[in-house]
Design a protein around this motif. Structure first.
Motif, mmCIF file in Angstrom:
data_model
loop_
_atom_site.group_PDB
_atom_site.id
_atom_site.type_symbol
_atom_site.label_atom_id
_atom_site.label_comp_id
_atom_site.label_asym_id
_atom_site.label_seq_id
_atom_site.Cartn_x
_atom_site.Cartn_y
_atom_site.Cartn_z
ATOM 1 N N LYS A 23 -15.082 97.069 30.827
ATOM 2 C CA LYS A 23 -13.749 97.615 30.578
ATOM 3 C C LYS A 23 -12.841 97.290 31.761
ATOM 4 O O LYS A 23 -13.301 97.079 32.876
ATOM 5 C CB LYS A 23 -13.803 99.139 30.399
ATOM 6 C CG LYS A 23 -14.757 99.607 29.329
ATOM 7 C CD LYS A 23 -14.284 99.229 27.964
ATOM 8 C CE LYS A 23 -15.263 99.811 26.938
ATOM 9 N NZ LYS A 23 -14.983 99.386 25.612
ATOM 10 N N THR A 24 -11.547 97.252 31.530
ATOM 11 C CA THR A 24 -10.585 96.997 32.597
ATOM 12 C C THR A 24 -9.694 98.216 32.774
ATOM 13 O O THR A 24 -9.508 99.015 31.850
ATOM 14 C CB THR A 24 -9.714 95.770 32.292
ATOM 15 O OG1 THR A 24 -9.063 95.980 31.039
ATOM 16 C CG2 THR A 24 -10.547 94.514 32.216
ATOM 17 N N SER A 25 -9.120 98.335 33.959
ATOM 18 C CA SER A 25 -8.243 99.455 34.274
ATOM 19 C C SER A 25 -6.789 99.049 34.087
ATOM 20 O O SER A 25 -6.431 97.880 34.227
ATOM 21 C CB SER A 25 -8.443 99.896 35.723
ATOM 22 O OG SER A 25 -9.750 100.333 35.922
ATOM 23 N N VAL A 26 -5.960 100.042 33.781
ATOM 24 C CA VAL A 26 -4.528 99.835 33.630
ATOM 25 C C VAL A 26 -3.824 100.851 34.509
ATOM 26 O O VAL A 26 -4.182 102.035 34.517
ATOM 27 C CB VAL A 26 -4.091 100.020 32.152
ATOM 28 C CG1 VAL A 26 -2.602 99.897 32.005
ATOM 29 C CG2 VAL A 26 -4.799 99.036 31.263
ATOM 30 N N PHE A 27 -2.822 100.401 35.263
ATOM 31 C CA PHE A 27 -2.053 101.305 36.104
ATOM 32 C C PHE A 27 -0.985 101.959 35.253
ATOM 33 O O PHE A 27 -0.099 101.309 34.713
ATOM 34 C CB PHE A 27 -1.422 100.546 37.268
ATOM 35 C CG PHE A 27 -0.605 101.409 38.174
ATOM 36 C CD1 PHE A 27 -1.213 102.375 38.961
ATOM 37 C CD2 PHE A 27 0.757 101.265 38.249
ATOM 38 C CE1 PHE A 27 -0.478 103.178 39.794
ATOM 39 C CE2 PHE A 27 1.506 102.064 39.082
ATOM 40 C CZ PHE A 27 0.885 103.023 39.862
ATOM 41 N N CYS A 28 -1.065 103.267 35.123
ATOM 42 C CA CYS A 28 -0.116 104.026 34.312
ATOM 43 C C CYS A 28 0.776 104.832 35.252
ATOM 44 O O CYS A 28 0.290 105.660 36.019
ATOM 45 C CB CYS A 28 -0.864 104.946 33.355
ATOM 46 S SG CYS A 28 0.218 105.916 32.310
ATOM 47 N N ASN A 29 2.077 104.598 35.199
ATOM 48 C CA ASN A 29 3.017 105.278 36.074
ATOM 49 C C ASN A 29 4.117 105.907 35.221
ATOM 50 O O ASN A 29 5.208 105.349 35.080
ATOM 51 C CB ASN A 29 3.596 104.284 37.085
ATOM 52 C CG ASN A 29 4.399 104.978 38.152
ATOM 53 O OD1 ASN A 29 4.367 106.189 38.271
ATOM 54 N ND2 ASN A 29 5.120 104.197 38.932
#
Length: 152
Positions: A23-29
């Motif tokens: 799985k990959t991470s996503v930066f949520c801002n």
């Protein structure tokens, strides 16, 4: 989706296992902050929380999910090294403890901490002055070239 509760540091462990599965991470801002006031409010709680985190990270290091053993074949090397850095963070007290105690023990027992300098005093002062100016000039040159890259 929930957390994996095999460790006290369930957020670290869940992220590690998910990254091992590809799985990959996503930066949520988001524009509105999602979490406010979740930090500890006094020193005692901070020390308890820090001890909990460090013991959990060291527990993961000693388990079969050690990042250097379990994660090396499942993740890229750099990502494995980042997880390993976090997992071994509890061991950083060793050099700090040595740095905090050994100089005091040497001073109490009359053991010199620094070696004797055998360069004549005027020559050593001139060398230190030149190295200081050289270091300052190199840092200015490096920061100005970096600023030039940012502006253009």
């Amino acid at each position: 989706m929930g957390f994996l509760y095999h460790s006290v540091v369930e957020d670290y462990f869940t992220g590690f296992i998910l990254h091992c599965k590809g799985k990959t991470s996503v930066f949520c801002n988001p524009s509105k902050p999602a979490f406010l006031g979740i930090s500890t409010t006094n020193l005692n709680d901070l020390l308890v929380q820090g001890t909990r985190w460090n013991s959990g990270l060291f527990e993961v290091t000693l388990s079969k999910f050690c990042p250097f053993i379990y994660g090396l074949s499942r993740m890229p090397l750099l990502q494995t090294m980042c997880y390993g850095y976090l997992a071994l963070q509890p061991l950083y007290f060793l050099p700090l403890w040595c740095l905090a105690t050994l100089p005091q023990l040497c001073l109490l027992n009359g053991i010199p901490i620094y070696p004797q300098v055998r360069i004549p005093t005027p020559l050593s002062s001139i060398l230190i002055l030149h190295f200081t100016f050289l270091s300052s000039a190199l840092s200015r040159f490096d920061s100005s070239s970096h600023l030039h890259e940012i502006l253009y």
